[in-house]
Design a protein around this motif. Sequence first.
Motif, PDB file in Angstrom:
ATOM      1  N   LYS A 291     156.118 111.347  85.924  1.00 50.91           N
ATOM      2  CA  LYS A 291     155.551 110.655  84.775  1.00 50.91           C
ATOM      3  C   LYS A 291     154.200 111.217  84.381  1.00 50.91           C
ATOM      4  CE  LYS A 291     153.371 106.768  87.250  1.00 50.91           C
ATOM      5  NZ  LYS A 291     153.320 105.288  87.332  1.00 50.91           N
ATOM      6  N   TRP A 292     153.650 112.133  85.187  1.00 46.68           N
ATOM      7  CA  TRP A 292     152.353 112.722  84.858  1.00 46.68           C
ATOM      8  C   TRP A 292     152.458 114.225  84.602  1.00 46.68           C
ATOM      9  CZ3 TRP A 292     149.696 109.068  83.174  1.00 46.68           C
ATOM     10  CH2 TRP A 292     149.633 107.826  83.804  1.00 46.68           C
ATOM     11  N   GLU A 295     153.502 117.165  79.546  1.00 50.35           N
ATOM     12  CA  GLU A 295     154.146 116.639  78.345  1.00 50.35           C
ATOM     13  C   GLU A 295     154.042 115.116  78.289  1.00 50.35           C
ATOM     14  OE1 GLU A 295     155.569 118.710  80.536  1.00 50.35           O
ATOM     15  OE2 GLU A 295     155.409 120.556  79.342  1.00 50.35           O
ATOM     16  N   LYS A 296     154.167 114.460  79.439  1.00 46.35           N
ATOM     17  CA  LYS A 296     154.112 113.001  79.453  1.00 46.35           C
ATOM     18  C   LYS A 296     152.671 112.487  79.404  1.00 46.35           C
ATOM     19  CE  LYS A 296     158.642 112.316  81.500  1.00 46.35           C
ATOM     20  NZ  LYS A 296     159.455 111.715  82.589  1.00 46.35           N
ATOM     21  N   LYS A 299     151.578 111.948  75.922  1.00 45.91           N
ATOM     22  CA  LYS A 299     152.114 110.787  75.226  1.00 45.91           C
ATOM     23  C   LYS A 299     151.398 109.482  75.584  1.00 45.91           C
ATOM     24  CE  LYS A 299     156.746 112.821  74.820  1.00 45.91           C
ATOM     25  NZ  LYS A 299     158.176 112.689  75.189  1.00 45.91           N
ATOM     26  N   LYS A 300     150.479 109.535  76.551  1.00 45.80           N
ATOM     27  CA  LYS A 300     149.752 108.333  76.938  1.00 45.80           C
ATOM     28  C   LYS A 300     148.705 107.984  75.878  1.00 45.80           C
ATOM     29  CE  LYS A 300     152.003 107.763  80.726  1.00 45.80           C
ATOM     30  NZ  LYS A 300     152.883 106.589  80.933  1.00 45.80           N
TER      31      LYS A 300
END
Length: 519
Positions: A291-292, A295-296, A299-300
């Motif tokens: 999740k880190w 790319e992700k 999105k945060k």
Amino acid sequence: MKKISVVGAGPGGLTAAILLANAGYEVEVFEKEGFIGGRTSPIHIGDFTFDRGPTFVNMMYLIKEIFDLADRNLEDYVELVELTPLYDLIYNTKRLTVTSDYEQMISNIEEVFPGNTAGYTRYLQETHKKLEALVPLLQKKMDSITDLLSIDAVKALPELEIGKSLMQKLAEYFNDEELQLAFTFQSKYLGMSPWSCPGAFSILSYIEQAYGVFHIKGGVNQLTQAMATVLEEMNVKIHLNTPVKEVLKTKKKVAGLLLENGDIIYSDDVVINADFGYAMTKLLKEPLASKWTPEKVKKKQFSCSTFMLYLGLDTQYDLQHHTIMFAEDYKKNMEEISDTKILSEDMSIYIQNPVVSDSTLAPAGKSTLYVLAPVPNNFSDIDWPQIKKQYRDVLIKTLESRLDLKDLEQHIEEELVFSPQDWEQQMNVYQGATFNLGHQLSQMMTFRPHNQFKPYQNCWLVGGGTHPGSGLPIILESSRITANLILERDGIKTYPIQPLPKKVNYSIPKVPAYDPTTI
């Protein structure tokens, strides 16, 4: 004796190094810059001294507590100046002076916003109870759903004000939107507009009024200088001008650091105090924690950025130590910063005029002005090289007109302009988001990056991008949480946590329970 490498000599990294070295670990700190403190460092321009980032300290009881844990007295290292009043708030047609003196604050509110004094008293009483409930969540690890089911978390749940914005919460106390704003402007530094910020964050303004706001003689940067002195006393080496190229990994463990000069530093544990987004995208490089991934991370939700002016003046103006000037349409200004990510023509500005409290920062008869305008972060694609000079000129003219700083332009002797692009390129602040990840409930507690950065067994995070969040005292708390997790793993006695101080700056009478018809 285990060897621990700390990446970054900001307040989080320095605090972690102090606590771990004090517990007997062999600690080294690696800092890319030639100075201590990261965003909490000094800027020297000619004969003038500025704080680069934080310009005041609240929750002083927590900072003293951290020094106490290492058998040190904070006031042996720095000179504290408690500010009275706290700051001036400038509206389009009004001015409110905020103080931690209850009777004076009641008088100020009645003069500028008549009919709201009972609401202010209730705000103090009820928000203290909220703070007591929420503080335990800021002092312990939050790395699993089970942590959200603890007794402390269950007790605090009603105080999170889920589904209620900060403005909606404050409307329970005050009938004037401008007065409500007086207790909300801190939220923009969490990456949120007060119209979307959770109501739980009504504690931010309360903390200032209940426990005071402090200046440190020489600037807040002296706090990190004091930490460096403590580490020197402990024989902990801080390697300046030593950038880290990559955190070395082997399966589910980190092995150490690869420095830019090619050296490899092997470590039993690595504590990362670098900016979170930068660490994920540049130092860890494709971490196993899916999740880190870069790319992700992109999105945060990240905080706003800041456009900075550091001005050395050949004169002094009649300003409080701190002044906050609201945009005429503050809600639109917040939406443009956080949502549409465009530059506001109608801007909000924070100004620090510290020579009224500290004559050491400028030559006699002269002064420093620290000017901060919240602006969109670099996800906005604003062309700062193209408009930097123009935006700077607009800021100067706004200060001259709205604060009556006559001939400000002509009094500037020294100057540094710092844009969001500069924050990213010079200070490794991901996307120029000065206050790190936003503090939406979806990015708080167990939903924020964990202090133990799993799945790596020996990789740890401190700073504003991990639990419990950003803000100088909270960053220090992140370091205590991380240090205690390492100590607990190794069977060493952990550092104690003191309860919230009972003594506050005010003594107020009891008032009737909340009656909505009185608002």
